[in-house]
Scaffold this motif. Structure first.
Motif, short mmCIF file in Angstrom:
data_model
loop_
_atom_site.label_atom_id
_atom_site.label_comp_id
_atom_site.label_asym_id
_atom_site.label_seq_id
_atom_site.Cartn_x
_atom_site.Cartn_y
_atom_site.Cartn_z
N SER A 22 0.97 -1.30 -0.06
CA SER A 22 0.06 -0.12 0.07
C SER A 22 0.77 1.24 -0.02
CB SER A 22 -0.75 -0.14 1.34
OG SER A 22 -1.63 1.37 1.49
N ARG A 23 0.67 2.17 -1.01
CA ARG A 23 1.33 3.24 -1.20
C ARG A 23 1.22 4.16 0.28
NH1 ARG A 23 1.12 7.69 -6.19
NH2 ARG A 23 2.67 9.20 -5.18
N ALA A 24 0.20 4.52 0.61
CA ALA A 24 -0.12 5.32 1.73
C ALA A 24 0.52 4.70 2.89
CB ALA A 24 -1.79 5.29 2.05
N LEU A 25 0.50 3.29 3.20
CA LEU A 25 1.12 2.77 4.50
C LEU A 25 2.41 2.88 4.31
CD1 LEU A 25 -1.10 -0.26 5.11
CD2 LEU A 25 -1.41 2.04 6.03
N VAL A 26 3.01 2.58 3.35
CA VAL A 26 4.69 2.97 3.16
C VAL A 26 4.97 4.34 3.32
CG1 VAL A 26 6.46 2.68 1.31
CG2 VAL A 26 4.84 1.04 1.47
N GLN A 27 4.26 5.07 3.00
CA GLN A 27 4.60 6.47 2.87
C GLN A 27 4.54 6.89 4.64
OE1 GLN A 27 2.67 9.39 0.28
NE2 GLN A 27 2.93 11.08 2.06
N TYR A 28 3.51 6.48 5.24
CA TYR A 28 3.23 6.72 6.61
C TYR A 28 4.51 6.26 7.15
CZ TYR A 28 -1.78 7.39 5.70
OH TYR A 28 -3.13 7.97 5.36
N ALA A 29 5.19 5.15 7.02
CA ALA A 29 6.31 4.68 7.96
C ALA A 29 7.57 5.36 7.56
CB ALA A 29 6.71 3.31 7.32
N SER A 30 7.59 6.70 6.77
CA SER A 30 8.78 7.36 6.77
C SER A 30 8.16 8.81 6.60
CB SER A 30 9.48 7.03 5.44
OG SER A 30 8.77 7.12 4.32
#
Length: 251
Positions: free
Chosen positions: A134-142
């Motif tokens: 998931s693009r959003a979840l990957v982005q949230y992690a950084s």
């Protein structure tokens, strides 16, 4: 080799069951690596992150209880942990984002465990693949925002609720369950503004399962007491620092 066959019963008694355990953990490892890679890209802070950083720079721990500047809002626990990391690592992007990365990785591990516990193998693998990519979840992690904490704590609550019900059905202590649940929920609401909704859902599920379905007045009272502790803790957080945003047109 990623697909294994389990046959715990004597041949001819129980059909062989397909499991995808190695595939699930391979997908989990992929999710962790993707998040670490995105974190190490070390992109510049965007304006919303920068506004939150400026609040850490300009405010003491006590001042974080007041309305934040630059149209920002974040749970007090996240702000306190971030300010402590800020004291250690300064305002470097990697230092500021280590907390979201930690919870982003934790979310992958928790979701892999949850999917494997509640879904059939193929469905669990598909769900985990969607989650880790998931693009959003990957982005949230950084991203220096509390969203990865929201995700990780939401999954943790759901997983803990399922495990708690299973242990109760096996004869686990209701007193221990109530004490642990009340304490954990009362603390968690200070680290995520979103989990109050998840706790409410878990509370209703427990009230139905332990109180109404089992027709036990004492268990229903115990669950209601746990939910009351959660509610009181959340209302304390609300009146202490969340209510200031309710009158802000931006929110």
């Amino acid at each position: 080799p990623l697909v294994t066959v389990c046959d715990n019963e004597p041949s001819g008694v129980t059909p062989r069951r397909l499991t995808l355990g190695p595939l699930l953990w391979s997908l989990g490892a992929l999710g962790v690596l993707v998040r670490i890679g995105h974190y190490l890209a070390n992109r510049s802070l965007f304006w919303d992150e920068a506004g939150l950083v400026l609040n850490l720079v300009d405010h003491s721990y006590a001042e974080l209880l007041t309305k934040l500047d630059y149209d920002q809002v974040a749970p007090l626990g996240f702000l306190a942990m971030s300010k402590s990391l800020f004291a250690l690592f300064g305002t470097s992007e990697l230092g500021l984002r280590i907390l979201p990365l930690t919870f982003g990785v934790l979310a992958v591990l928790l979701f892999a465990t949850l999917a494997r516990r509640v879904l059939p193998p193929i469905a669990a693998a598909l769900a985990l693949a969607l989650f880790v990519l998931s693009r959003a979840l990957v982005q949230y992690a950084s991203e220096f925002k509390p969203y990865s904490l929201d995700v990780a704590l939401t999954i943790a609550i759901v997983l803990a609720a399922i495990v708690g019900l299973e242990r109760h059905r096996r004869g686990g202590s209701l007193r221990t369950f109530a004490l642990v649940s009340a304490t954990a929920g009362a603390v968690i609401v200070w680290f995520s503004n979103a989990v109050v909704f998840v706790l409410a859902a878990a509370g209703f599920a427990y009230l139905y399962e332990l109180g109404l379905r089992e027709r036990s007045c004492s268990r229903a009272v115990a669950v209601a007491g746990v939910c009351l502790v959660w509610f009181v803790s959340f209302m304390a957080a609300y009146f202490l620092y969340l209510q200031d945003m309710s009158g802000d047109p931006y929110f």
